[in-house]
Design an enzyme around this catalytic site. Structure first.
Site, PDB file in Angstrom:
ATOM      1  N   SER A 124       8.268   3.943  -0.898  1.00 13.97           N
ATOM      2  CA  SER A 124       8.018   2.576  -1.344  1.00 13.97           C
ATOM      3  C   SER A 124       8.724   2.319  -2.664  1.00 13.97           C
ATOM      4  CB  SER A 124       6.508   2.416  -1.543  1.00 13.97           C
ATOM      5  OG  SER A 124       6.227   1.252  -2.269  1.00 13.97           O
ATOM      6  N   TYR A 148      -2.057   5.550  -4.998  1.00 15.01           N
ATOM      7  CA  TYR A 148      -1.221   5.292  -3.812  1.00 15.01           C
ATOM      8  C   TYR A 148       0.245   5.622  -4.127  1.00 15.01           C
ATOM      9  CZ  TYR A 148       1.824   2.727  -0.665  1.00 15.01           C
ATOM     10  OH  TYR A 148       2.839   2.391   0.182  1.00 15.01           O
ATOM     11  N   LYS A 152       3.118   8.684  -2.818  1.00 14.56           N
ATOM     12  CA  LYS A 152       4.494   8.490  -2.336  1.00 14.56           C
ATOM     13  C   LYS A 152       5.469   9.351  -3.135  1.00 14.56           C
ATOM     14  CE  LYS A 152       3.632   5.588   0.936  1.00 14.56           C
ATOM     15  NZ  LYS A 152       3.622   6.128   2.301  1.00 14.56           N
TER      16      LYS A 152
END
Ligand code: NAD
Ligand code: UFG
Length: 332
Positions: A124, A148, A152
């Site tokens: 992302s 989050y 990643k």
């Protein structure tokens, strides 16, 4: 030979499955439906008129994952499965680290055991943290501000490390910008439960009449109209990017991080006005305080994807707004 698509029942995964099947790929889907519904599978079949194997398996279940690999000849994994809500990750960090990191470790362990060493991973633009300048290139410094995003970044590191002792691995780290829109059929798209966090699903719920207005989070950013600027990309363009990454990975080993964005930034008010114009629906909005953790501007330099993968986004913002609404108005 088959491509395993983890999280293939989800928003980006389902669109990618359609592109893979249309390109003649043999696919196997794995999903635990923690954020999707089984009827998506029938819709993928209806759109493509093709069939595939499906496993309702949680990546946290090593035996379930092993079964998928032992019953199929998987040559590549496209790995979408993961939890993705930034705010929720702050409240439930352990769930996010466990699901995203441990799930991926279990997956990679099964891959190694079955000599499958090719993976296309959903990363992302969040891994760029607060970029000092835009457009963002793949060699910009990486940092994160929430669990989050940290999953990643950690997974990018873990997957990159696989290549160090074993140069047979091919690892594609695809850094998505802001996927919106839906398949032109109106059969698959994004329809989150509860009050949406992301802009386009929220706008659609206002359009449907479920919510009475949009809160625009801040109009005092250093951007042309003061509202936040993002690189919105049609989910079908993103899906095609995965097909290109798969084709590249089949020909090359090594680790590559690639931005998937359009290279153009649109503000929150640009999106509101584009949606209104494309669909002839008024979207009432109010200016609200900035949302914690948001950055002013985020858009890609997509040159590497063009050079390396031969991929360029095709759909414009009007089509993104039309397709998002076409899906929601048929499925709310
Ligand atoms: P999504 O929630 O629609 O799809 C993810 C799918 O994975 C869901 O079907 C869910 O049921 C499944 N899943 C989750 N944990 C699982 C587990 N442990 N075992 C098996 N299945 C599991 O999300 P999406 O928008 O399609 O995103 C796909 C990927 O792309 C995610 O990894 C996400 O973090 C990443 N990503 C998304 C965006 C975005 O804005 N949508 C942006 C950048 C990156
Ligand atoms: N926004 C509003 N009102 C809303 C929702 C959003 O004004 O109700 C604004 C935000 O402040 C931001 C823009 O709309 O300026 C886009 O916000 P989104 O929540 O749609 O998207 P983000 O850019 O914050 O984050 C998304 C994904 C992340 C991913 C990131 C980069 O949610 O997972 O893109 O790819 F990491």
């Amino acid at each position: 030979m088959a491509v395993l698509v983890t999280g293939g029942a989800g928003f980006i995964g389902s669109h990618t499955c359609v592109e893979l099947l249309n390109a003649g790929e043999n696919i196997v889907i794995l999903d635990n439906f923690s954020n999707s519904k089984p009827d998506v599978l029938d819709k993928i079949k209806a759109i493509t008129k093709k069939d595939f194997k499906f496993y309702e398996v949680d990546l946290l279940d090593p035996e379930g994952v092993e079964k998928v690999f032992s019953e199929n000849e998987i040559d590549t994994v496209i790995h979408f499965a993961g939890l993705k809500a930034v705010g929720e990750s702050v409240q439930k960090p352990l769930e996010y680290y466990y699901n995203n990191i441990t799930g991926t470790l279990i997956l990679c362990d099964a891959m190694r055991k079955h000599h499958c060493k090719r993976i296309v991973f959903s990363s992302s633009a969040t891994v760029y943290g607060s970029p000092k300048t835009v457009p963002i290139r793949e060699d910009f410094p990486l940092s994160t501000t929430n669990p989050y995003g940290s999953t990643k970044l950690m997974l990018e590191q873990i997957l990159s490390d696989l290549y160090v002792p074993d140069h047979d691995w091919s690892v594609m780290l695809l850094r998505y910008f802001n996927p919106i829109g839906a398949h032109q059929s109106g059969m698959i798209g994004e329809n989150p439960n509860g009050i949406p966090n992301n802009l386009m699903p929220y706008v659609c719920q206002v359009a449907v009449g479920k919510l009475d207005h949009l809160n625009v989070f801040g109009n005092d950013y250093p951007t042309p109209d003061g509202t936040g600027v993002r690189d919105y990309i049609h989910v079908v363009d993103l899906a095609v990017g995965h097909l290109k990454a798969l084709q590249y990975a089949r020909k090359h080993t090594g680790v590559e991080a690639v931005n998937l964005g359009t290279g153009t930034g649109y503000s929150v008010l640009d999106i509101v006005h584009s949606f209104e114009k494309a669909n002839n629906i008024k979207i009432p909005y109010e200016i609200a305080p900035r949302r914690a953790g948001d950055i002013a501007e985020c858009y890609a330099d997509p040159a590497k994807a063009k050079e390396m993968l031969g991929w360029v986004a095709q759909y414009n913002i009007e089509t993104m707004c039309k397709d998002a609404w076409n899906f929601i108005s048929n499925n709310h």
